[in-house]
Design a protein around this motif. Structure first.
Motif, PDB file in Angstrom:
ATOM      1  N   ILE A   1      11.685 -12.722   3.621  1.00  0.00           N
ATOM      2  CA  ILE A   1      11.265 -12.159   4.835  1.00  0.00           C
ATOM      3  C   ILE A   1      11.403 -10.675   4.772  1.00  0.00           C
ATOM      4  CG2 ILE A   1      11.791 -11.951   7.361  1.00  0.00           C
ATOM      5  CD1 ILE A   1      12.210 -15.084   7.262  1.00  0.00           C
ATOM      6  N   GLU A   2      12.428  -9.980   4.459  1.00  0.00           N
ATOM      7  CA  GLU A   2      12.748  -8.637   4.052  1.00  0.00           C
ATOM      8  C   GLU A   2      11.810  -7.969   2.917  1.00  0.00           C
ATOM      9  OE1 GLU A   2      16.281  -6.135   2.024  1.00  0.00           O
ATOM     10  OE2 GLU A   2      16.888  -7.230   3.781  1.00  0.00           O
ATOM     11  N   ALA A   3      11.429  -8.690   2.194  1.00  0.00           N
ATOM     12  CA  ALA A   3      10.388  -8.053   1.214  1.00  0.00           C
ATOM     13  C   ALA A   3       9.044  -8.051   2.079  1.00  0.00           C
ATOM     14  CB  ALA A   3      10.245  -9.065  -0.112  1.00  0.00           C
ATOM     15  N   GLU A   4       8.656  -8.898   2.664  1.00  0.00           N
ATOM     16  CA  GLU A   4       7.477  -8.842   3.644  1.00  0.00           C
ATOM     17  C   GLU A   4       7.592  -7.605   4.503  1.00  0.00           C
ATOM     18  OE1 GLU A   4       7.099 -12.795   4.988  1.00  0.00           O
ATOM     19  OE2 GLU A   4       6.759 -13.552   2.942  1.00  0.00           O
ATOM     20  N   ALA A   5       8.782  -7.571   5.039  1.00  0.00           N
ATOM     21  CA  ALA A   5       8.949  -6.342   6.104  1.00  0.00           C
ATOM     22  C   ALA A   5       8.830  -5.025   5.088  1.00  0.00           C
ATOM     23  CB  ALA A   5      10.265  -6.615   6.690  1.00  0.00           C
ATOM     24  N   VAL A   6       9.164  -4.933   3.948  1.00  0.00           N
ATOM     25  CA  VAL A   6       9.031  -3.655   3.288  1.00  0.00           C
ATOM     26  C   VAL A   6       7.514  -3.522   3.106  1.00  0.00           C
ATOM     27  CG1 VAL A   6       9.110  -2.842   0.879  1.00  0.00           C
ATOM     28  CG2 VAL A   6      11.281  -3.744   1.959  1.00  0.00           C
ATOM     29  N   ILE A   7       6.656  -4.516   2.711  1.00  0.00           N
ATOM     30  CA  ILE A   7       5.444  -4.258   2.787  1.00  0.00           C
ATOM     31  C   ILE A   7       4.573  -3.820   4.057  1.00  0.00           C
ATOM     32  CG2 ILE A   7       3.348  -5.790   2.158  1.00  0.00           C
ATOM     33  CD1 ILE A   7       5.061  -5.155  -0.329  1.00  0.00           C
ATOM     34  N   THR A   8       5.056  -4.496   4.991  1.00  0.00           N
ATOM     35  CA  THR A   8       4.688  -3.973   6.303  1.00  0.00           C
ATOM     36  C   THR A   8       4.865  -2.409   6.595  1.00  0.00           C
ATOM     37  OG1 THR A   8       4.777  -6.265   7.404  1.00  0.00           O
ATOM     38  CG2 THR A   8       4.879  -4.456   9.021  1.00  0.00           C
ATOM     39  N   GLU A   9       6.039  -2.098   6.288  1.00  0.00           N
ATOM     40  CA  GLU A   9       6.384  -0.585   6.399  1.00  0.00           C
ATOM     41  C   GLU A   9       5.744   0.267   5.538  1.00  0.00           C
ATOM     42  OE1 GLU A   9       8.291   3.002   7.728  1.00  0.00           O
ATOM     43  OE2 GLU A   9       7.864   0.778   8.717  1.00  0.00           O
ATOM     44  N   LEU A  10       5.169  -0.172   4.349  1.00  0.00           N
ATOM     45  CA  LEU A  10       4.495   0.579   3.291  1.00  0.00           C
ATOM     46  C   LEU A  10       3.093   0.583   3.809  1.00  0.00           C
ATOM     47  CD1 LEU A  10       5.741  -1.067  -0.132  1.00  0.00           C
ATOM     48  CD2 LEU A  10       6.333   1.460   0.717  1.00  0.00           C
ATOM     49  N   LYS A  11       2.544  -0.399   4.291  1.00  0.00           N
ATOM     50  CA  LYS A  11       1.323  -0.447   4.844  1.00  0.00           C
ATOM     51  C   LYS A  11       1.008   0.568   5.923  1.00  0.00           C
ATOM     52  CE  LYS A  11      -0.218  -4.770   3.540  1.00  0.00           C
ATOM     53  NZ  LYS A  11      -0.660  -6.338   4.030  1.00  0.00           N
ATOM     54  N   ARG A  12       2.187   0.594   6.970  1.00  0.00           N
ATOM     55  CA  ARG A  12       2.293   1.562   8.095  1.00  0.00           C
ATOM     56  C   ARG A  12       2.221   3.182   7.602  1.00  0.00           C
ATOM     57  NH1 ARG A  12       5.624   4.694  11.319  1.00  0.00           N
ATOM     58  NH2 ARG A  12       7.180   4.611   9.655  1.00  0.00           N
ATOM     59  N   LEU A  13       2.936   3.412   6.690  1.00  0.00           N
ATOM     60  CA  LEU A  13       3.105   4.723   6.100  1.00  0.00           C
ATOM     61  C   LEU A  13       1.641   4.994   5.508  1.00  0.00           C
ATOM     62  CD1 LEU A  13       6.420   4.405   3.962  1.00  0.00           C
ATOM     63  CD2 LEU A  13       5.874   5.673   6.133  1.00  0.00           C
ATOM     64  N   ILE A  14       1.072   4.214   4.981  1.00  0.00           N
ATOM     65  CA  ILE A  14      -0.349   4.555   4.472  1.00  0.00           C
ATOM     66  C   ILE A  14      -1.197   4.532   5.505  1.00  0.00           C
ATOM     67  CG2 ILE A  14      -2.408   3.566   3.227  1.00  0.00           C
ATOM     68  CD1 ILE A  14       0.031   4.109   1.329  1.00  0.00           C
ATOM     69  N   ALA A  15      -1.304   3.679   6.626  1.00  0.00           N
ATOM     70  CA  ALA A  15      -2.078   3.895   7.908  1.00  0.00           C
ATOM     71  C   ALA A  15      -2.154   5.018   8.496  1.00  0.00           C
ATOM     72  CB  ALA A  15      -1.843   2.746   8.871  1.00  0.00           C
ATOM     73  N   ILE A  16      -0.544   5.694   8.868  1.00  0.00           N
ATOM     74  CA  ILE A  16      -0.612   6.902   9.482  1.00  0.00           C
ATOM     75  C   ILE A  16      -0.874   8.217   8.649  1.00  0.00           C
ATOM     76  CG2 ILE A  16       1.097   5.904  10.955  1.00  0.00           C
ATOM     77  CD1 ILE A  16       3.439   7.533   9.440  1.00  0.00           C
ATOM     78  N   GLY A  17      -1.320   7.977   7.433  1.00  0.00           N
ATOM     79  CA  GLY A  17      -1.401   8.977   6.440  1.00  0.00           C
ATOM     80  C   GLY A  17      -0.595   9.898   6.023  1.00  0.00           C
ATOM     81  N   TYR A  18       0.546   9.142   5.682  1.00  0.00           N
ATOM     82  CA  TYR A  18       1.629  10.010   4.963  1.00  0.00           C
ATOM     83  C   TYR A  18       1.310  10.306   3.512  1.00  0.00           C
ATOM     84  CZ  TYR A  18       6.103  11.108   3.146  1.00  0.00           C
ATOM     85  OH  TYR A  18       7.282  11.695   2.217  1.00  0.00           O
ATOM     86  N   GLU A  19       1.736  11.300   3.199  1.00  0.00           N
ATOM     87  CA  GLU A  19       1.074  12.336   2.114  1.00  0.00           C
ATOM     88  C   GLU A  19       2.038  12.284   0.854  1.00  0.00           C
ATOM     89  OE1 GLU A  19      -1.026  15.765   3.242  1.00  0.00           O
ATOM     90  OE2 GLU A  19      -2.574  14.547   4.149  1.00  0.00           O
TER      91      GLU A  19
END
Length: 188
Positions: A91-109
């Motif tokens: 579940i924590e591994a999946e939460a890491v993926i969710t956070e990675l996707k969020r960083l990409i979605a907000i345009g983090y460079e």
């Protein structure tokens, strides 16, 4: 003789070198240039006795606008012990993926990394990324690295996600490993 008794779980290479050098020959580096004070101040207090001076150039840090530089995302999950050993919190591994996707979605460079004390957790996160070809390709543009604390040591990223795994169901062996290797948290 000191080399024969050295173990990375019990001491650092600095500690080993310190044990065979004269006090007059030791030079401790005090200036810290890699992390925001909100992050390094904990390690400074817990591991360095407060002697570090934060000398980070904040204009070079690629932080998230309007977000704290240090955040805790509370993920409980359940720890499993895979056949290969270690500890894994899916579940924590999946939460890491969710956070990675969020960083990409907000345009983090900036660059992004994920670190965990457990190889099994690193492998679970890696597998989840490989299953998502779009995310995998996007992360490559961020010099992405996911690895254990031992492998990550000496490397850095603008944003680090720490996946400690610790939760309900953790084995006594994993608790003992973390207790014996307290410096892993500092390195992470």
């Amino acid at each position: 003789e000191g080399f024969l008794n050295w173990s990375y779980t019990d001491s650092s290479l600095f500690g080993l070198a310190q044990s065979i050098c004269s006090t007059d020959d030791l030079i401790q580096l005090k200036d810290h240039h890699r992390s925001h004070a909100d992050i390094i101040n904990y390690s400074n207090k817990q591991f360095y006795g407060g002697y570090l001076r934060v000398a980070t150039n904040y204009t070079k840090l690629k932080t998230l606008k309007n977000e704290n530089v240090l955040r805790w995302i509370d993920v409980r999950g359940r720890v499993e012990t895979p056949a290969s050993g270690g500890s894994l919190n899916q579940i924590e591994a999946e939460a890491v993926i969710t956070e990675l996707k969020r960083l990409i979605a907000i345009g983090y460079e900036g660059t992004i990394g994920v670190v965990s004390p457990f190889r099994s957790q690193v492998e679970a996160i890696s597998q989840l990324i490989k299953k998502d070809q779009v995310l995998d390709a996007q992360l490559k543009q961020h010099d992405f690295l996911v690895d254990t604390v031992h492998k990550f040591q000496g490397d850095e990223r603008d944003i680090m996600i720490f996946s400690p795994v610790v939760s309900n169901g953790i084995s006594q062996g994993s608790v003992s490993f973390l207790a014996r290797t307290g410096n892993l948290f500092n390195v992470a």
